[in-house]
Design an enzyme around this catalytic site. Structure first.
Site, PDB file in Angstrom:
ATOM      1  N   ARG A 180      -7.294  -0.417  -8.179  1.00  0.00           N
ATOM      2  CA  ARG A 180      -6.381  -0.022  -9.229  1.00  0.00           C
ATOM      3  C   ARG A 180      -5.035   0.428  -8.669  1.00  0.00           C
ATOM      4  NH1 ARG A 180     -10.701   4.046 -11.619  1.00  0.00           N
ATOM      5  NH2 ARG A 180     -11.467   3.739  -9.511  1.00  0.00           N
ATOM      6  N   ASP A 220      -1.169  -1.467  -2.863  1.00  0.00           N
ATOM      7  CA  ASP A 220      -0.348  -0.259  -2.858  1.00  0.00           C
ATOM      8  C   ASP A 220       0.017   0.162  -1.441  1.00  0.00           C
ATOM      9  OD1 ASP A 220      -2.993   0.390  -2.277  1.00  0.00           O
ATOM     10  OD2 ASP A 220      -3.148   2.044  -3.690  1.00  0.00           O
ATOM     11  N   ASP A 229      -3.244   0.721   5.039  1.00  0.00           N
ATOM     12  CA  ASP A 229      -3.664   1.889   5.815  1.00  0.00           C
ATOM     13  C   ASP A 229      -4.286   1.357   7.111  1.00  0.00           C
ATOM     14  OD1 ASP A 229      -4.325   4.617   6.303  1.00  0.00           O
ATOM     15  OD2 ASP A 229      -6.262   4.396   5.354  1.00  0.00           O
ATOM     16  N   GLY A 284      -5.654  -1.521   7.169  1.00  0.00           N
ATOM     17  CA  GLY A 284      -5.415  -2.960   7.039  1.00  0.00           C
ATOM     18  C   GLY A 284      -6.675  -3.760   6.744  1.00  0.00           C
ATOM     19  N   THR A 337      -8.619  -3.738   4.111  1.00  0.00           N
ATOM     20  CA  THR A 337      -8.670  -4.298   2.753  1.00  0.00           C
ATOM     21  C   THR A 337      -7.931  -5.633   2.692  1.00  0.00           C
ATOM     22  OG1 THR A 337      -8.751  -2.082   1.823  1.00  0.00           O
ATOM     23  CG2 THR A 337      -8.081  -3.847   0.336  1.00  0.00           C
TER      24      THR A 337
HETATM   25  P1  IMP Z   1      -7.114   0.022   4.215  1.00  0.00           P
HETATM   26  O1  IMP Z   1      -8.189  -0.992   3.939  1.00  0.00           O
HETATM   27  O2  IMP Z   1      -7.570   1.044   5.217  1.00  0.00           O
HETATM   28  O3  IMP Z   1      -5.791  -0.591   4.601  1.00  0.00           O
HETATM   29  O4  IMP Z   1      -6.949   0.857   2.922  1.00  0.00           O
HETATM   30  C1  IMP Z   1      -6.279   0.389   1.840  1.00  0.00           C
HETATM   31  C2  IMP Z   1      -6.733   1.094   0.584  1.00  0.00           C
HETATM   32  O5  IMP Z   1      -7.107   2.454   0.822  1.00  0.00           O
HETATM   33  C3  IMP Z   1      -5.573   1.145  -0.355  1.00  0.00           C
HETATM   34  O6  IMP Z   1      -5.648   0.079  -1.261  1.00  0.00           O
HETATM   35  C4  IMP Z   1      -5.748   2.467  -1.050  1.00  0.00           C
HETATM   36  O7  IMP Z   1      -6.538   2.282  -2.200  1.00  0.00           O
HETATM   37  C5  IMP Z   1      -6.538   3.326  -0.105  1.00  0.00           C
HETATM   38  N1  IMP Z   1      -5.676   4.293   0.602  1.00  0.00           N
HETATM   39  C6  IMP Z   1      -5.349   4.294   1.903  1.00  0.00           C
HETATM   40  N2  IMP Z   1      -4.553   5.311   2.223  1.00  0.00           N
HETATM   41  C7  IMP Z   1      -4.358   5.985   1.065  1.00  0.00           C
HETATM   42  C8  IMP Z   1      -3.581   7.157   0.721  1.00  0.00           C
HETATM   43  O8  IMP Z   1      -2.907   7.782   1.547  1.00  0.00           O
HETATM   44  N3  IMP Z   1      -3.620   7.527  -0.579  1.00  0.00           N
HETATM   45  C9  IMP Z   1      -4.331   6.873  -1.537  1.00  0.00           C
HETATM   46  N4  IMP Z   1      -5.042   5.772  -1.258  1.00  0.00           N
HETATM   47  C10 IMP Z   1      -5.069   5.338   0.033  1.00  0.00           C
HETATM   48 MG    MG Z   2      -6.506   0.417  -3.203  1.00  0.00          MG
END
Ligand code: IMP
Ligand code: MG
Length: 179
Positions: free
Chosen positions: A42, A102, A105, A107, A109
């Site tokens: 979302r 959004d 973080d 990466g 996802t």
């Molecule tokens: P990744 O897979 O670690 O890159 O995380 C990506 C997902 O984690 C994003 O789509 C966000 O939903 C969530 N996320 C990562 N960091 C934050 C943050 O600082 N605040 C809120 N959501 C976050």
């Molecule tokens: Mg997310």
């Protein structure tokens, strides 16, 4: 209840607005109407809505679809899994895709989602995120388009949540203390 008292502003509403205009300029230089826009729910819903409207000013009217993934549960720790809880309606075979999230973080996802779309026969996939936390990156690529690089802090607002709260804040802020 979530309120703004424990959130300190990191990126203002005006900064976000200006950066989205320039991101749309950059993106519209490389994509056209044949591309499919895929926004990850979302967290990206507000960013995606503003970005596609900024892209429309360049005459772009691409198809848009959504996927809901869960990688974070009700907290700030990554569960290190990416699960699809709502899938696309559009067929991606042979399509070029602008994949919007959004925040980049770790990466994971965007890596897992890109792999999935590729396995379904997508052609080129380029990624656009509002925020990037370079210190947290665990994958071998960076988002193609990133609005702002931010420090390794948990942020909320402008669609980003903590436990599904704070999404309505018009700015990006650091959650100082979790009540
Ligand atoms: P990744 O897979 O670690 O890159 O995380 C990506 C997902 O984690 C994003 O789509 C966000 O939903 C969530 N996320 C990562 N960091 C934050 C943050 O600082 N605040 C809120 N959501 C976050
Ligand atoms: Mg997310």
């Amino acid at each position: 209840m979530a309120d703004e008292n424990n959130v300190s502003m990191l990126v203002s509403e005006a900064e976000i607005k200006a950066r989205i205009e320039s991101l749309a300029d950059e993106i519209c230089a490389v994509i056209d109407n044949s591309w499919l826009v895929v926004a990850l729910l979302r967290g990206s819903f507000i960013f995606a809505a503003d970005l596609v409207r900024a892209m429309h000013k360049h005459g772009l009217t691409p198809k848009i679809d959504f996927m809901t993934l869960s990688s974070y549960q009700d907290g700030t720790e990554s569960s290190r899994r990416v699960e699809i809880t709502h899938d696309l309606n559009e067929d991606v075979i042979g399509k070029n895709i602008l994949l919007i999230d959004d925040i980049f973080d770790t990466g994971r996802t965007l890596r897992e989602t890109s792999k999935l779309l590729q396995s379904r026969g997508a052609n080129e996939i380029i990624t656009a995120v509002l925020l990037e936390k370079p210190a947290r990156r665990e994958v071998g690529f960076r988002p193609r388009f990133a609005g702002f690089q931010i420090p390794d802090k948990f942020v909320v607002g402008y669609g980003l949540d903590y436990a599904n709260q704070y999404r309505t804040l018009p700015f990006i802020g650091v959650l100082e203390e979790i009540k």
